[in-house]
Design a protein around this motif. Structure first.
Motif, mmCIF file in Angstrom:
data_model
loop_
_atom_site.group_PDB
_atom_site.id
_atom_site.type_symbol
_atom_site.label_atom_id
_atom_site.label_comp_id
_atom_site.label_asym_id
_atom_site.label_seq_id
_atom_site.Cartn_x
_atom_site.Cartn_y
_atom_site.Cartn_z
ATOM 1 N N LEU A 136 -11.466 -15.954 24.450
ATOM 2 C CA LEU A 136 -12.861 -15.772 24.065
ATOM 3 C C LEU A 136 -13.732 -16.986 24.353
ATOM 4 O O LEU A 136 -14.833 -17.100 23.814
ATOM 5 N N ILE A 137 -13.251 -17.910 25.209
ATOM 6 C CA ILE A 137 -14.063 -19.101 25.497
ATOM 7 C C ILE A 137 -14.369 -19.260 26.981
ATOM 8 O O ILE A 137 -14.814 -20.317 27.425
ATOM 9 N N LEU A 138 -14.156 -18.222 27.770
ATOM 10 C CA LEU A 138 -14.291 -18.351 29.217
ATOM 11 C C LEU A 138 -15.692 -18.748 29.656
ATOM 12 O O LEU A 138 -15.867 -19.396 30.684
ATOM 13 N N ASP A 139 -16.704 -18.352 28.876
ATOM 14 C CA ASP A 139 -18.075 -18.751 29.200
ATOM 15 C C ASP A 139 -18.720 -19.518 28.043
ATOM 16 O O ASP A 139 -19.947 -19.572 27.930
ATOM 17 N N ALA A 140 -17.895 -20.129 27.190
ATOM 18 C CA ALA A 140 -18.422 -20.878 26.045
ATOM 19 C C ALA A 140 -19.015 -22.205 26.495
ATOM 20 O O ALA A 140 -18.453 -22.893 27.357
ATOM 21 N N ALA A 141 -20.142 -22.568 25.908
ATOM 22 C CA ALA A 141 -20.758 -23.874 26.144
ATOM 23 C C ALA A 141 -20.179 -24.860 25.138
ATOM 24 O O ALA A 141 -20.377 -24.716 23.930
ATOM 25 N N VAL A 142 -19.451 -25.854 25.621
ATOM 26 C CA VAL A 142 -18.751 -26.801 24.758
ATOM 27 C C VAL A 142 -19.493 -28.135 24.743
ATOM 28 O O VAL A 142 -19.683 -28.750 25.800
ATOM 29 N N PRO A 143 -19.920 -28.629 23.581
ATOM 30 C CA PRO A 143 -20.473 -29.985 23.506
ATOM 31 C C PRO A 143 -19.428 -30.999 23.964
ATOM 32 O O PRO A 143 -18.255 -30.906 23.582
ATOM 33 N N TRP A 144 -19.842 -31.978 24.771
ATOM 34 C CA TRP A 144 -18.871 -32.854 25.427
ATOM 35 C C TRP A 144 -19.393 -34.276 25.479
ATOM 36 O O TRP A 144 -20.549 -34.573 25.229
ATOM 37 N N ARG A 145 -18.459 -35.182 25.827
ATOM 38 C CA ARG A 145 -18.815 -36.587 26.036
ATOM 39 C C ARG A 145 -17.850 -37.163 27.078
ATOM 40 O O ARG A 145 -16.726 -36.676 27.238
ATOM 41 N N GLN A 146 -18.322 -38.199 27.756
ATOM 42 C CA GLN A 146 -17.480 -38.918 28.720
ATOM 43 C C GLN A 146 -17.559 -40.405 28.389
ATOM 44 O O GLN A 146 -18.521 -41.070 28.713
ATOM 45 N N ASP A 147 -16.518 -40.900 27.728
ATOM 46 C CA ASP A 147 -16.495 -42.294 27.290
ATOM 47 C C ASP A 147 -15.915 -43.238 28.335
ATOM 48 O O ASP A 147 -16.026 -44.457 28.192
ATOM 49 N N ALA A 148 -15.278 -42.681 29.360
ATOM 50 C CA ALA A 148 -14.689 -43.491 30.423
ATOM 51 C C ALA A 148 -14.696 -42.653 31.692
ATOM 52 O O ALA A 148 -14.672 -41.418 31.633
ATOM 53 N N PRO A 149 -14.736 -43.287 32.877
ATOM 54 C CA PRO A 149 -14.812 -42.522 34.133
ATOM 55 C C PRO A 149 -13.649 -41.556 34.326
ATOM 56 O O PRO A 149 -13.813 -40.529 34.998
ATOM 57 N N GLU A 150 -12.500 -41.871 33.745
ATOM 58 C CA GLU A 150 -11.305 -41.069 33.989
ATOM 59 C C GLU A 150 -11.050 -40.026 32.899
ATOM 60 O O GLU A 150 -10.006 -39.368 32.894
#
Length: 359
Positions: A136-150
């Motif tokens: 049920l998450i195939l098109d879910a918008a997930v709040p995200w963050r990128q704390d490091a390039p990798e």
């Protein structure tokens, strides 16, 4: 710190390996789509020759954006699992039920509770059964963050998935490039008062760089295969067949050549190596091997999808067998986790690349 572009209206987050091995096969980049349930769109892989190739079978970002149009083919996010690598939750594979007249839904029962799920997949033949597919998450918008390039992380307060699932869930996602490998972790936490049923999987389309599918080899140490009614509906009969010595035995150290075989099969009774559920895809013509491994004890099955006319192999480590609450299983434990209130379960998958001449 964020390396973000957009495709259509979706954020596209790029990961770059911080310190990859100086030589040999290694994952160098990855692209994640938080707006499609944190799916992996693409990963870039260096071969032993030094050439850099796409590790997954997927369209370019612009073409991918056009696939995600919300039309009939993208109902309930279906296009997410047609390429790249979608994350599947709170169930992987199929769930059967009774079709709701006038609606693309089924009535079914999950962990003893009557529910209505999207009827988003099924057989192509006339009158073939239609069912719920891949979570049920195939098109879910997930709040995200990128704390490091990798690395990129996300957190989805999924609750009861819009009234479609028992209990209340929080899903945390973590994609990483580390030591030349690609790693995924998904943690499901029970944020409610009642036990939370949960099945998690991942659906990566691993590309064969040589394009020569017949010589590609699969290694998958497992004792059993779940039998299905046919390769159109692909519905489990409830029977498990031992694979030892037969045409579905992929346990030999060097694997077994795929040749012209069609696979859309769920393997279970996995034989863990060093505590890991694992499979290997080998492409001798490009001197590349990929090892897909999971330390998660809850991973009980691996679905393999490999049409003979395509230059990819899909290997899906997942918690549950298909139709996990179906009567055909006769009460067998089909791998769904039942998370107590306040507790959690974690899914891990890691892909490492290696040169065949070194194995």
């Amino acid at each position: 710190m964020e390396d973000t572009l957009r495709i259509g209206g979706l954020p596209m987050v790029r990961l770059r390996a911080r310190d990859p091995p100086a030589a040999g096969p290694a994952f160098l980049e990855a692209t994640v789509l938080p707006g499609r349930g944190m799916m992996l769109l693409q990963a870039r892989l260096r071969l032993a020759s030094g050439a850099v190739v796409d590790a997954l079978s997927a369209p370019d970002p612009g073409a991918a954006a056009r696939e995600f149009d919300g039309g009939a083919d993208d109902f309930a996010g279906n296009r997410s699992f047609s390429f790249g690598g979608a994350i599947l939750a709170p169930y992987a594979n199929r769930i059967r039920g009774r079709g709701v007249e006038g609606a693309r839904e089924i009535d079914t029962t999950v962990a003893g509770r009557a529910l209505r799920l999207p009827r988003n997949w099924g057989g192509k033949a006339p009158a073939a059964e239609q069912y719920a597919m891949h979570g049920l998450i195939l098109d879910a918008a997930v709040p995200w963050r990128q704390d490091a390039p990798e690395r990129v992380s996300g957190r989805l307060e999924a609750g009861d998935f819009g009234g479609r699932w028992p209990g209340r869930a929080v899903l945390e996602f973590d994609w990483r490039l580390e030591g030349g490998a690609l790693a995924l972790q998904v943690t499901a936490q029970n944020a409610g008062d009642d036990p939370l049923p949960m099945g998690i999987g991942w659906h990566p389309y691993f590309a064969l760089p040589s394009g020569d599918r017949r010589q590609a080899r699969l290694r998958l140490p497992a004792r059993s295969r779940a039998l299905v009614n046919d390769y159109d509906e692909v519905l489990p009969t409830g029977a498990l067949q031992p694979v030892a010595g037969g045409s579905y035995d992929f346990s030999e150290p060097g694997g077994r050549a795929l040749g012209g075989a069609y696979l859309d099969d769920c393997f279970t009774d996995l034989e863990r190596e060093g505590g890991l559920a694992m499979a290997e895809i080998r492409d001798p013509a490009s001197d590349l091997g990929l090892r897909i491994a999971s330390p998660s004890q809850q991973v009980r099955a691996m679905q393999v999808y490999a049409p003979p006319d395509k230059a990819f192999v899909v290997v899906e480590p997942q918690f549950n067998l298909a139709d996990p609450y179906g009567a055909e299983w006769g009460g067998r434990d089909t791998g769904m986790a039942l998370i107590p209130a306040g507790d959690s379960v974690t899914y891990d998958a890691r892909v490492t690349a290696f040169a065949l001449e070194n194995r």
